[in-house]
Structure formats: C-alpha cells, structure tokens
Design a protein around this motif. Structure first.
Motif, PDB file in Angstrom:
ATOM      1  N   THR A  58       0.844  -1.201   0.000  1.00 33.62           N
ATOM      2  CA  THR A  58       0.000   0.000   0.000  1.00 33.62           C
ATOM      3  C   THR A  58       0.875   1.245   0.000  1.00 33.62           C
ATOM      4  O   THR A  58       2.082   1.165   0.199  1.00 33.62           O
ATOM      5  N   TYR A  59       0.228   2.382  -0.208  1.00 31.44           N
ATOM      6  CA  TYR A  59       0.940   3.640  -0.021  1.00 31.44           C
ATOM      7  C   TYR A  59       1.309   3.740   1.450  1.00 31.44           C
ATOM      8  O   TYR A  59       0.521   3.359   2.322  1.00 31.44           O
ATOM      9  N   THR A  95      -1.167  -0.713  -4.065  1.00 32.26           N
ATOM     10  CA  THR A  95      -0.324  -0.655  -5.259  1.00 32.26           C
ATOM     11  C   THR A  95      -0.142  -2.035  -5.881  1.00 32.26           C
ATOM     12  O   THR A  95       0.305  -2.139  -7.011  1.00 32.26           O
TER      13      THR A  95
END
Length: 172
Positions: free
Chosen positions: A12-13, A88
C-alpha cells in the motif's frame, strides 16, 4: 478454489495501511464476500517511549506500507483487493500473488492460537518438549497474554526459574 484460505501480502501507499484495511473490509461487507475474504490485518506492536520524562505507549506498525489479507484467491477477490484505493499491488512476481507459508505466518504472529490450560499457580508440571524435557517443577507464574509459564525446576540441586510455553508442559 483451494480448501484452505491463505494469507497474502498487499503493498500500500505508506501511511495508508489502516485506510486500506477499512476500505477492503467495507467492500467485502457491501458485496457479501465474507466467505471469500476472511480477514484483513495491519500487524502492529506496542512500543513504550520515554519523552520529556513521560512514558507513552503507542501502536507501531511492524511492516509499514503492507497489509496482510487472509482470503481464497479467486479472480473476483484478486480484483477487489488489487483495485482498492491505496493498494499498489500484491507481493509476488508480476501480477501473481504468492501466499505466505505457514511458517512465515507463525513467525509474524499474525494468527495466534490461544491455548487454554487447566494449570494453576503451585501446580506440579512435567516438561514435555524443549531443552528441559522430562524435568519436573512447579508453576510460579502464569502469563496468559504471552501464553507462557514461569516454572521452578530443580537443577543441579537448586530451584531455577524457567519460562516455558503452554505447549511445552503437562500437568502431573
């Protein structure tokens, strides 16, 4: 579909781990997919910091930028997780996610199996595994959170305190 769900790592971010967890859980609930995507986890540990002479306890992410998802891998479940805002991608080569092994899951402490024992303080126990196997002792302390016992074992003519896991002992 395999008969057992597996744990997958989702990238993930950074800083969006809890938002991603909440988003996945909301989508799963809205689509009624609780039987396909079983659990979403952001592994954390409790950290105590001393700042300006004051102790503060806070939750720290063990793997920043990652969320762990227990699910059955189907095209639909892959699509839902992969296209969640803040994700992502899955960890694995290309677009093919690789599940965590049972050993990795155990070491990461994601899935903790809670053992219930019928042992109390001052009970006599026998050690059934580990370096102190076959030793006999008595329980001095029980720590349910860590799933361990402090046991006094007679070694070399004196009582020695030893910390053992619940699975390493049996009641005499």
């Amino acid at each position: 579909m395999s008969e057992n769900a597996n744990w997958y790592v989702v990238h993930t971010y950074s800083g969006h781990e809890n938002k991603v967890k909440a988003n996945i859980e909301k989508i799963v609930e809205n689509r009624g997919m609780e039987d396909v995507i079983l659990e979403v986890s952001v592994p954390t540990e409790e950290v105590t910091e001393v700042k300006n002479g004051k102790k503060k306890t806070r939750q720290k992410k063990i793997f920043p930028g990652y969320v762990i998802v227990k699910m059955f891998m189907t095209d639909e479940s892959w699509y839902i997780v992969r296209n969640t805002r803040g994700v992502t991608g899955f960890v694995g080569p290309g677009s093919k996610p690789i599940p965590l092994t049972n050993e990795e899951v155990r070491k990461m402490g994601i899935e903790k199996k809670i053992l219930v024992i019928d042992i109390e303080i001052n009970d006599s126990i026998r050690v059934i595994s580990g370096p102190f196997e076959t030793f006999v002792g008595h329980v001095e302390d029980i720590n349910m959170e860590r799933q361990s016992l402090k046991v006094l074992i007679s070694m070399f003519g004196r009582e020695t305190p030893v910390e053992l896991e619940f699975s390493q002992v049996e009641k005499i």
